[in-house]
Write a protein that holds these residues in place. Structure first.
Motif, PDB file in Angstrom:
ATOM      1  N   MET A   1       0.759  -1.063  -0.081  1.00 52.37           N
ATOM      2  CA  MET A   1      -0.075   0.034  -0.019  1.00 52.37           C
ATOM      3  C   MET A   1       0.751   1.206   0.105  1.00 52.37           C
ATOM      4  O   MET A   1       1.825   1.267   0.566  1.00 52.37           O
ATOM      5  N   SER A   2       0.284   2.150  -0.975  1.00 50.87           N
ATOM      6  CA  SER A   2       1.388   3.276  -0.716  1.00 50.87           C
ATOM      7  C   SER A   2       1.024   4.102   0.489  1.00 50.87           C
ATOM      8  O   SER A   2       0.060   3.985   1.232  1.00 50.87           O
ATOM      9  N   SER A   3       2.284   5.102   0.877  1.00 52.56           N
ATOM     10  CA  SER A   3       2.092   5.750   2.247  1.00 52.56           C
ATOM     11  C   SER A   3       0.698   6.580   2.098  1.00 52.56           C
ATOM     12  O   SER A   3       0.067   6.678   2.945  1.00 52.56           O
ATOM     13  N   ARG A   4       0.359   7.330   0.969  1.00 53.30           N
ATOM     14  CA  ARG A   4      -0.686   7.887   0.673  1.00 53.30           C
ATOM     15  C   ARG A   4      -1.970   7.343   1.205  1.00 53.30           C
ATOM     16  O   ARG A   4      -2.903   7.872   2.151  1.00 53.30           O
ATOM     17  N   ASP A   5      -2.072   6.104   0.572  1.00 56.47           N
ATOM     18  CA  ASP A   5      -3.225   5.284   0.767  1.00 56.47           C
ATOM     19  C   ASP A   5      -3.388   4.976   2.083  1.00 56.47           C
ATOM     20  O   ASP A   5      -4.276   5.091   3.066  1.00 56.47           O
TER      21      ASP A   5
ATOM     22  N   VAL B   1       3.184  16.475  -4.934  1.00 56.66           N
ATOM     23  CA  VAL B   1       2.821  16.178  -3.752  1.00 56.66           C
ATOM     24  C   VAL B   1       2.946  14.749  -3.031  1.00 56.66           C
ATOM     25  O   VAL B   1       2.849  13.618  -3.807  1.00 56.66           O
ATOM     26  N   LEU B   2       4.034  14.665  -2.182  1.00 52.87           N
ATOM     27  CA  LEU B   2       4.335  13.221  -1.908  1.00 52.87           C
ATOM     28  C   LEU B   2       4.091  13.029  -0.250  1.00 52.87           C
ATOM     29  O   LEU B   2       3.648  14.020   0.318  1.00 52.87           O
TER      30      LEU B   2
ATOM     31  N   GLU C   1      10.940   8.085   6.384  1.00 53.85           N
ATOM     32  CA  GLU C   1      10.339   8.311   4.699  1.00 53.85           C
ATOM     33  C   GLU C   1      10.562   9.698   4.310  1.00 53.85           C
ATOM     34  O   GLU C   1      10.774   9.948   3.177  1.00 53.85           O
ATOM     35  N   VAL C   2      10.346  10.463   5.213  1.00 49.15           N
ATOM     36  CA  VAL C   2      10.812  11.911   5.134  1.00 49.15           C
ATOM     37  C   VAL C   2      12.096  12.142   4.476  1.00 49.15           C
ATOM     38  O   VAL C   2      12.486  12.510   3.542  1.00 49.15           O
TER      39      VAL C   2
END
Lengths: 219, 468
Positions: A1-5, B77-78, B85-86
């Motif tokens: 899963m992407s970090s965004r999701d 946008v990330l 992760e940053v």
């Protein structure tokens, strides 16, 4: 899963998101974006003379200096007077949009371009000004580069009295009307750059200008 | 995190205590002056709290809205789950654009992530450009002790020694001259760094912009001169409109430094147009979770309203006494005592929710009305629920509960206790040293009881007052 999701998924779980509350929330979001309701504002006399007076007073409180001239063609002479009084060089960089003024007649060498590190004096206009706090609203564009109000040690800004508005909210309304989308950089500038990082003692001239001089054209 | 040990060290640090005393009250007085210009400060606080609630109560939708708008402007946008992760994302961006030097304007999130160390390890030079942050960086990367005034714990003499040593210039104690010296050193970095890195005070959903509040102009420099600009912000920083931004700006500088507006307030949208002279060609937003998503909708949801003004620490009697470093992590003071347990783990910061007198000075000054004492109390409850309190405290409380359920025994205990304390006080009205809790009387006296318990006094009064 992407970090965004993953992140959005956990936010949705925390909010117990489902289709029906999402629909309601979307409506509210749309309303907020359309209504653009404003918060409480301090009372300001919006009569033009009062706005100019408040702008001047607040600007001076922010450590800017202020001069008032009758028309735009008086600006170069006013700038020359200020530079002479402050013992500053007679050459400056200015916004290309101001290159049309007759600087040479006032004995000044002014180049319309973006600023470089070596430039000591920068002359800009402003998109408008805010009387509430004594603030310039400066928008970036090819004709109004952001560096001119930033790199030089002295920043001189030309302000048309008709562009002095009561509140920042008024400035947003004008920007939407005249510019449509926001430019890359909108800078609200209130006096010279400053720092209080050593023993909370305020020092003017941190990384930006040491002094800001406003020439108001009363039109 | 060893809060108690830190506190003892900080209380014994004569230089720090002098510096704290010197700083004390300056922000408080300036803020009190500045809020007088607002005709209705309370209504403005209510409006600000409502704006923040509007977003955090539907944070998923507002984040998607901001993301859409930001992408439309040409930004990227990330998303980052945590500090690791940053660091990975920022280093990837830097490598992609061939960056060797990064100028930074203040970003507390990069402190959370330990970004400077990660950049250095990747062979990229990070340069802090806020004067306070710069002072700390050249002093062996000392951490900030305040979110607005990072070097508030340092004296002029310490800065004078430091600059003399680091810059190899004659020692000077003139603050404007020291400031100019830092300006000249940093100007060269501003002009040569390929990447600028900033935090974000607010993200505007309406326009996909980041808003930066600065005084020194370093925020403008790092977002104007380099070809790449990276914004690192928490996911909770979104606000709806430019009008909302204006409302919040009436409160943020006043609450932080007592200014009616900060010197510079920059709203940055998208990238440089081809015909423009200046501005970054690439703009990246790194939206960071690092514990925030799990706070949404829970017991500590209201903490997400925080706009990082620092008023709570400026007004906190505990912060004023021990300084920011004692708190052991990025955020000090009352807001830190709530955030650190939430973001770094309740079990890792057992003492912080207790590092407060619950006097509610912080709650009263908070521009977005976060009930900080309530949240600290809730954290204490969580610690108890999870059995995280020290064994002696748990046994003590159980013992107390057992006695409290036996009225006669409790009365006896109270009588003995009151007599003992009265005896300790002698013929004064206060106790200078409590043998059972010597820590408590280290910095204050314990008021002595009069010798009789409440029940004894009550019984005596009842028997002497005739019934109606």
């Amino acid at each position: 899963m992407s970090s965004r999701d993953d992140i959005l998924g956990r936010v949705r779980a925390g909010l117990h998101r489902n289709a029906s509350n999402a629909a309601v929330a979307r409506e509210e979001m749309l309303a907020a974006l359309t209504n653009r309701s404003q918060g409480p504002k301090p009372g300001i006399d919006a009569e033009p003379k009062a706005l100019l007076e408040r702008f001047r007073l607040k600007s001076e409180q922010q450590s800017s200096t202020v001069d008032i001239v009758a028309q735009e063609s008086d600006v170069p002479a006013a700038v020359a007077r200020y530079l002479a009084a402050m013992n500053l060089p007679k050459s400056a960089v200015a916004w290309p949009s101001l290159a049309r003024l007759d600087w040479a007649a006032a004995g000044l060498q002014v180049e319309g371009r973006g600023a470089r590190d070596a430039d000591l004096v920068g002359i800009t206009g402003c998109f408008c000004a805010v009387a509430e706090t004594g603030t310039l609203m400066v928008c970036s564009s090819p004709d109004t580069p952001a560096t001119v109000s930033l790199l030089p040690e002295t920043h001189i800004a030309v302000v048309h009295a008709s562009r002095i508005l009561a509140y920042m909210e008024d400035a947003w309304a004008v920007a939407r009307k005249e510019l449509g989308a926001l430019p890359r950089a909108v800078n609200f500038i209130s006096g010279p750059s400053r720092t209080g990082d050593i023993e909370q003692t305020i020092v003017l001239g941190a990384h930006g200008p040491y002094r800001v001089h406003l020439v108001i054209v009363s039109d | 995190m060893h809060f108690k040990a830190n506190v003892h060290a900080k209380l014994a640090d004569v230089v720090l205590q002098g510096n704290l005393k010197n700083a004390k009250g300056k922000f408080v007085t300036r803020r009190a002056e500045a809020i007088k210009d607002l005709d209705d400060f309370e209504a403005t606080r209510d409006a600000a709290a409502a704006i923040r609630n509007k977003v955090i109560d539907n944070l998923d939708l507002w984040l998607e809205c901001f993301e859409r708008k930001a992408l439309d402007t040409g930004a990227q946008v990330l998303w980052a789950k945590d500090g690791v992760e940053v660091c990975r994302l920022v280093i990837e961006i830097a490598k992609k654009h061939g960056v060797t030097k990064v100028t930074k304007s203040k970003s507390m999130l990069s402190e959370e992530a330990g970004l400077n160390q990660a950049l250095e390890a990747a062979g990229i030079q990070p340069v802090e450009t806020d004067l306070g942050e710069y002072i700390l960086q050249v002093d062996n990367n000392e951490p900030p002790s305040h979110i607005i005034a990072p070097a508030v714990h340092k004296s002029l003499d310490e800065v004078a020694d430091l600059f003399h040593k680091v810059h190899g210039t004659p020692r000077k104690t003139d603050i404007p001259a020291l400031t100019r010296e830092a300006r000249e050193v940093l100007r060269a970095h501003f002009l040569t760094a390929e990447m600028g890195l900033s935090g974000g005070n607010f993200l505007v959903a309406e326009t996909g912009s980041v808003a930066l509040v600065t005084n020194e102009g370093n925020g403008r420099m790092v977002t104007t001169m380099p070809k790449v600009h990276v914004v690192i912000t928490g996911i909770e920083k979104v606000i709806p409109t430019l009008e909302d931004l204006s409302t919040l700006m009436r409160l943020l500088p006043r609450s932080a430094t007592g200014q009616s507006i900060s010197n510079y307030f920059s709203i940055l949208t998208g990238v440089k147009k081809p015909e423009e002279h200046d501005g970054p060609e690439h703009l990246y937003f790194v939206l960071v979770d690092s514990g925030r998503a799990d706070v949404v909708g829970g017991d500590f949801h209201e903490m997400l309203r925080c706009i990082r003004c620092g008023a709570c620490m400026n007004h906190c009697p505990v912060y004023q006494t021990i300084g920011g470093h004692a708190y052991g992590w990025v955020y000090p003071g009352p807001m830190g005592s709530v955030l650190t347990p939430l973001y770094a783990g309740i079990e890792n910061s057992i003492d912080l929710p207790h590092a407060a007198t619950l006097c509610n000075q912080c709650g009263i000054v908070c521009p977005v009305k976060i009930p900080l004492p309530d949240l600290l109390r809730k954290l204490r409850e969580k610690q108890t629920e999870r059995g995280l309190r020290p064994l002696t405290e748990r046994i003590g409380l159980r013992l107390w509960a057992w006695v409290a359920q036996r009225p006669k025994l409790y009365a006896l205990g109270a009588r003995v206790g009151a007599r003992y304390l009265k005896w300790l006080a002698g013929d004064t009205d206060r106790i200078r040293l409590l043998p059972t809790a010597p820590e408590w009387t280290l910095g204050r006296d314990f008021p002595a009881p009069q010798g009789k318990t409440f029940r004894e006094l009550y019984a005596a009064r009842r028997s002497s007052t005739p019934r109606a």
